[in-house]
Design an enzyme around this catalytic site. Structure first.
Site, short mmCIF file in Angstrom:
data_model
loop_
_atom_site.label_atom_id
_atom_site.label_comp_id
_atom_site.label_asym_id
_atom_site.label_seq_id
_atom_site.Cartn_x
_atom_site.Cartn_y
_atom_site.Cartn_z
N THR A 1 -7.68 9.33 8.32
CA THR A 1 -7.40 8.06 7.63
C THR A 1 -7.23 6.91 8.63
O THR A 1 -6.56 5.93 8.33
CB THR A 1 -6.11 8.19 6.79
N GLY B 1 -5.68 0.72 6.65
CA GLY B 1 -5.00 -0.56 6.41
C GLY B 1 -5.89 -1.75 6.74
O GLY B 1 -6.02 -2.70 5.95
N LYS C 1 0.85 -1.20 0.00
CA LYS C 1 0.00 0.00 0.00
C LYS C 1 0.88 1.25 0.00
O LYS C 1 1.84 1.33 0.76
CB LYS C 1 -0.87 -0.01 1.26
N1 LIG Z 1 -5.22 10.23 1.54
C1 LIG Z 1 -5.55 9.13 0.85
N2 LIG Z 1 -6.31 9.20 -0.25
C2 LIG Z 1 -6.65 8.10 -0.95
N3 LIG Z 1 -6.24 6.86 -0.63
C3 LIG Z 1 -5.45 6.72 0.46
C4 LIG Z 1 -5.06 7.82 1.26
N4 LIG Z 1 -4.29 7.36 2.30
C5 LIG Z 1 -4.22 6.03 2.13
N5 LIG Z 1 -4.89 5.62 1.03
C6 LIG Z 1 -5.10 4.26 0.54
O1 LIG Z 1 -5.58 3.49 1.63
C7 LIG Z 1 -5.11 2.15 1.54
C8 LIG Z 1 -4.35 1.80 2.81
O2 LIG Z 1 -3.05 2.35 2.70
P1 LIG Z 1 -2.14 2.86 3.89
O3 LIG Z 1 -0.77 2.98 3.33
O4 LIG Z 1 -2.77 4.06 4.50
O5 LIG Z 1 -2.30 1.64 4.90
P2 LIG Z 1 -1.79 1.52 6.37
O6 LIG Z 1 -0.67 2.47 6.62
O7 LIG Z 1 -1.52 0.08 6.60
O8 LIG Z 1 -3.03 1.96 7.23
P3 LIG Z 1 -3.03 2.05 8.85
O9 LIG Z 1 -2.34 3.32 9.19
O10 LIG Z 1 -4.50 2.06 9.13
O11 LIG Z 1 -2.31 0.87 9.38
C9 LIG Z 1 -4.26 2.11 0.26
O12 LIG Z 1 -5.04 1.70 -0.83
C10 LIG Z 1 -3.80 3.56 0.10
O13 LIG Z 1 -3.45 3.85 -1.23
#
Ligand SMILES: Nc1ncnc2c1ncn2[C@@H]1O[C@H](COP(=O)(O)OP(=O)(O)OP(=O)(O)O)[C@@H](O)[C@H]1O
Ligand SMILES: Cc1ncc(CO)c(N)n1
Length: 305
Positions: A247, A251, A200
């Protein structure tokens, strides 16, 4: 995909008589931690499962006191309670897919791996959750080796974010900066045994990199990497980057949506497509509750149909 269909004329007759018979929905079990704030962990997983038309079940590894500002406390559950929940669910109801999130301890990693193996779970999605957004450890340092050696080989797909990929590979922090870096890191992670790696890109620097063929600015891009004979298969997924700080739970929601799609019988490439549009809609309609990072609105996709 999310509607529950009537089965046959017998069902229709039963519906007319006042009772509704339906096909049993696909079943998905999450093994993860509880987020009292409702945005991540088991709460995000179950909301996602319900929205995507699968029957959600949970085995809780820890209770966290958590809100939009971060994690205030973590209360691990005794490992026998984790084992007992998994056993209760799988020995009776069964699961078409298992998704793991916050596992915290090496024993929980072993318990998840052993259950997935004994019950021959068809679809396994491992979200290698290492830290929360505030930096709290959701997998203890001593459990990382077990995650890689015991659980990854059972995974149809693992879903690291960029910082998790660096940590799992022992690469310096911030060494993944471009889409090409992401794909190469995903190829390295394939050596640990999962069939696919979905990396991601939410944490990728927003400024465009000259080395990337795709213009990354204003987009949120992820990559799915697998093997294709002696070559690698790569598929990039794009969505608009939403300018929001809310956000919390992206994940967990993504991995759960992939598990739901797989449980429905979609091929992985399509399950990831469903997850990407589901999470994008949920971020677009995120709820700015609390004083910090607000959570996704999991019902947002309903307005898109
Ligand atoms: N601001 C944003 N706009 C659109 N899509 C986003 C945004 N932030 C994250 N995503 C999408 O959300 C999904 C999860 O990605 P991310 O990298 O945030 O996961 P993560 O870091 O594991 O999440 P968490 O912090 O909840 O553990 C992916 O498809 C990413 O592209
Ligand atoms: C319980 C739990 N699992 C996962 C995450 C990662 O978002 C979190 N913040 N809390």
């Amino acid at each position: 995909m999310s509607g529950i269909r009537m089965k046959n004329p017998e069902s229709e007759a039963a519906a007319e008589a006042g009772s509704v018979l339906t096909d049993p929905p696909p079943r998905v079990l999450t093994i993860a931690g509880s987020d009292s704030g409702g945005g991540a962990g088991i709460q995000a997983d179950l909301k996602t499962f319900q929205e995507l038309g699968v029957y959600g079940m949970s085995a809780m590894t820890a209770v966290t006191s958590q809100n939009s500002l971060g994690i205030q406390a973590i209360y691990p559950l005794p490992e026998e309670t984790v084992e007992s929940q998994i056993e209760s669910v799988l020995s009776d109801i069964g699961a078409d897919a298992v998704k793991t999130g916050m596992l915290l301890t090496p024993t929980n990693v072993f318990l998840a791996a052993s259950a997935i193996d004994r019950y021959s779970i068809k679809h396994v999605v491992i979200d290698p959750v290492l830290h929360a957004k505030d930096g709290s450890a959701l997998l203890r340092q001593e459990a990382i080796a077990a995650l890689k050696s015991e659980l990854f080989p059972f995974a149809e797909v693992i879903t690291p974010n960029v910082p998790e990929a660096c940590e799992l590979l022992g690469w310096p922090a911030h060494s993944i900066r471009t889409l090409e870096d992401m794909a190469l890191a995903a190829q390295e992670l394939l050596q640990l045994g999962p069939q696919y790696v979905f990396m991601k890109g939410g944490h990728l620097p927003a400024d465009p990199s000259p080395s990337d063929e795709i213009e990354t600015q204003n987009l949120s891009i992820d990559v799915l990497v697998g093997r294709k004979g002696s070559e690698y298969f790569r598929e990039f997924y794009h969505a608009p980057r939403i300018p929001t700080k809310h956000t919390h739970g992206t994940g967990c929601t993504t991995a759960s949506a992939i598990a739901a799609g797989l449980a429905h019988g979609y091929p992985l490439v399509e399950a990831v497509n469903i997850a990407k549009s589901f999470v994008t809609a949920a971020i677009q309609s995120a709820v700015p509750l609390g004083c910090g990072i607000g959570s996704l609105w999991h019902a947002a996709h309903r307005n898109k149909h």
